[in-house]
Design an enzyme around this catalytic site. Structure first.
Site, short mmCIF file in Angstrom:
data_model
loop_
_atom_site.label_atom_id
_atom_site.label_comp_id
_atom_site.label_asym_id
_atom_site.label_seq_id
_atom_site.Cartn_x
_atom_site.Cartn_y
_atom_site.Cartn_z
N ASN A 78 56.50 -11.41 -82.78
CA ASN A 78 57.29 -11.24 -84.00
C ASN A 78 56.88 -12.28 -85.04
O ASN A 78 55.99 -13.09 -84.79
CB ASN A 78 58.79 -11.31 -83.68
CG ASN A 78 59.16 -12.64 -83.05
OD1 ASN A 78 58.99 -13.70 -83.65
ND2 ASN A 78 59.65 -12.60 -81.81
N LEU B 56 69.21 -17.96 -73.37
CA LEU B 56 70.43 -18.64 -73.83
C LEU B 56 71.60 -18.31 -72.90
O LEU B 56 72.35 -19.21 -72.48
CB LEU B 56 70.73 -18.22 -75.27
CG LEU B 56 72.01 -18.78 -75.89
CD1 LEU B 56 72.01 -20.30 -75.88
CD2 LEU B 56 72.19 -18.26 -77.32
N ASP C 176 62.90 -9.39 -76.70
CA ASP C 176 63.90 -8.81 -75.79
C ASP C 176 63.23 -8.02 -74.67
O ASP C 176 63.75 -7.94 -73.57
CB ASP C 176 64.84 -7.88 -76.57
CG ASP C 176 65.75 -8.67 -77.49
OD1 ASP C 176 66.19 -9.76 -77.08
OD2 ASP C 176 65.99 -8.22 -78.64
#
Ligand SMILES: Cc1cc2nc3c(=O)[nH]c(=O)nc-3n(C[C@H](O)[C@H](O)[C@H](O)COP(=O)(O)O)c2cc1C
Length: 408
Positions: free
Chosen positions: A216, A316, A285
Site C-alpha cells: 500500500n 494490534l 489485511d
C-alpha cells in the site's frame, strides 16, 4: 523538515578542535542557525589549521574566539562570558587530544577552559569525537571517553565508515544533521523518561511470487516521526519497520521486516517488555494464500491469474489481548478513506484499545504533513493540520498524560 525552528532562542557555543572533520562544523553551523539557534564559535589553535575563522564567522555571523587572552570581553574573561551565555556547548569535531584534556580537567586553551568553567547543571556539554579508527580504539581514548561521559558530558557517536586517512572503521564524526537533531532532542520535554515504547511503521509487502506483491501507499513517515518524538521525550524506543527507505531516528532501535506475518512475529515477543505500543504501520489485511516459487508468466495466455487471499494476523488486537501484566498501553492508527470518526470509533471497540488515532489515507500517505483525530472512551479531539514531527510530539504528550493518569 529542514526549516523547522526547533532551536529558536537557543544559544550554542560550538567548539572546533584539530581534525579534518572541521569541514563538517561549517555545515553544522548552518544547520543550527537554520533551526533558529545563535552560534558562537570557539576554535583551538589546531582547528585553525583545518578551517579558517573567516568561514566560521561568515556562517555564524559572529567573530570567532580562539584565545583565552582575547581582550574583547569587558572583564577579559572570555571563558566565563562565553560559557555563561550558552544554553549548550557542542565540541564538534572533538579530537583525541581534546577529549584527553577534558578527561583530565585541563584548561590550557580557551575551549577546554570554557568547558571546565561552564555551569554544568545548566549548560550541557556535547562531544562529537572524530578521529582515525586506531586512535578511537586505543585504550587511552576509550578510558578518556568513559571518564568524560562519567563526568556528565554527552558523547555523540562516533559513526563507522570511510575515514579521511583512507581507512574504514569507527571514528567518523556524526553528520551535521544528526548532531543538530541530538541537540533538538535534548531540549524537548522528557515526558516519557524511563518508558519503553514499541512502534510499528510503514506498509507491509505480501509476496505473490519472487518479483511481485501486494502493498500500500504508506511511506512510514508518520511512524518514524512518532519514534523520533518518543525518543526525544526520553523513551527507549524499538521501531519495527516495514519496507521503507527512511533513516533511523537517532537513538532508536530498528528491526526491519517485510510481511504482516513477519511484523507480527517480531512484535509479539517484544510487546511484554514495553510500556506503550503504537501501531502506526499500515498492515495488509490479506495476503495471497499461496506463494509461487517462480515468477508467474504471461506465456501468451489471455486469462489473467486469480488468487485466493488469506487473512493476516491482527497485530494490534493480538497485543491488546495479552494478559494485563504483559500488555503495553496500546495506541492504534486508523487510515481511512471516508467516515473517519465512525471507522475510528468502531476500531477502538473492535480492537479493545484505549486510544485510536484516525487519519485519512490519501491525505497522509507519502506526505510530510497530516491531521490526526484522537478517539477514546471520553470522546474525540483533533490535532490540527501540521507537519508530522509536530503532530508526533503532540501525540507523545497525549500518550504521556494518559499513561500517567491510567498507569499500565
Ligand atoms: C592532517 C591531520 C589530521 C588530523 N586529524 C585528526 C582527527 O581527525 N582527529 C584527531 O583526534 N586528531 C587529528 N589530528 C591530530 C590533532 O590535530 C592534534 O592532536 C592536535 O594537537 C589536536 O589539538 P586540539 O585538541 O587542541 O585541537 C590530525 C592531525 C593532522 C596533521
Amino acid at each position: 523538515m529542514s526549516d523547522r525552528q526547533d532551536l529558536l532562542g537557543r544559544h550554542v557555543l560550538l567548539g572546533l578542535t584539530g581534525g579534518v572533520a572541521c569541514y563538517k562544523a561549517a555545515e553544522l553551523t548552518r544547520e543550527l542557525t537554520r533551526a533558529g539557534a545563535t552560534v558562537q564559535v570557539v576554535m583551538t589553535e589546531a582547528a585553525l589549521q583545518f578551517i579558517t575563522p573567516v568561514t566560521m564567522q561568515a556562517l555564524s555571523g559572529r567573530p570567532v574566539f580562539t584565545s583565552q587572552w582575547d581582550a574583547r570581553p569587558a572583564n577579559s574573561m572570555a571563558h566565563i562570558e562565553l560559557s555563561r551565555e550558552a544554553d549548550a556547548i557542542v565540541v564538534a569535531p572533538a579530537s583525541a587530544d581534546f577529549i584527553a584534556q577534558l578527561a583530565q580537567g585541563r584548561a590550557g586553551e580557551l575551549l577546554a577552559l570554557a568547558c571546565l568553567a561552564r555551569p554544568a547543571e545548566r549548560v550541557p556539554l556535547f562531544v562529537a569525537p572524530a578521529m582515525n579508527r586506531e586512535m578511537w580504539a586505543h585504550p587511552a581514548t576509550q578510558r578518556n571517553v568513559a571518564q568524560v561521559a562519567a563526568d556528565g558530558a554527552v558523547v555523540l557517536g562516533p559513526a563507522s565508515g570511510a575515514q579521511a586517512c583512507g581507512e574504514t572503521g569507527d571514528g567518523r564524526m556524526l553528520e551535521a544533521v544528526e548532531l543538530r537533531d541530538a541537540l533538538v532532542a535534548h531540549f524537548q520535554p522528557k515526558v516519557l523518561a524511563g518508558r519503553r515504547v514499541l512502534i510499528t511503521a510503514g506498509p507491509t509487502f505480501e509476496a505473490i511470487d519472487p518479483v511481485r506483491g501486494i502493498t500500500n501507499h504508506s511511506s512510514g513517515k508518520m511512524g518514524f516521526a512518532v519514534a523520533r518524538a518518543a525518543a526525544e521525550a526520553g523513551a527507549e524506543v524499538t521501531l519495527v519497520a516495514g519496507p521503507v527507505h527512511l533513516p533511523t531516528p537517532l537513538g532508536v532501535r530498528r528491526l526491519d521486516v517485510c510481511s504482516a506475518q513477519q511484523m507480527h512475529d517480531a512484535v509479539l515477543p517484544l510487546a511484554p517488555t514495553h510500556d506503550v505500543f503504537v501501531a502506526t504501520a499500515a498492515v495488509a489485511d490479506w495476503r495471497p494464500s499461496q506463494f509461487n516459487e517462480q515468477k508467474i508468466k504471461k506465456d501468451g495466455k489471455k486469462v489473467a491469474p486469480s488468487f485466493e487471499l488469506a487473512e493476516n494476523p491482527d497485530i494490534l488486537a493480538a497485543v491488546a489481548r495479552l494478559p494485563a501484566q504483559a500488555r503495553p498501553w496500546c495506541v492504534g492508527f486508523a487510515a481511512e478513506s471516508h467516515d473517519l470518526v465512525r471507522h475510528a470509533r468502531e476500531k477502538l471497540e473492535r480492537k479493545g484499545v484505549p486510544l485510536i488515532v484516525g487519519n485519512l489515507g490519501p491525505a497522509t500517505f507519502g506526505r510530510d504533513d497530516n491531521t490526526l483525530l484522537l478517539v477514546d472512551a471520553a470522546g474525540e479531539r483533533e490535532l490540527p493540520h501540521g507537519d508530522k514531527l509536530s503532530l508526533a510530539r503532540d501525540l507523545v504528550r497525549e500518550i504521556a498524560s494518559r499513561i500517567t493518569r491510567f498507569p499500565t
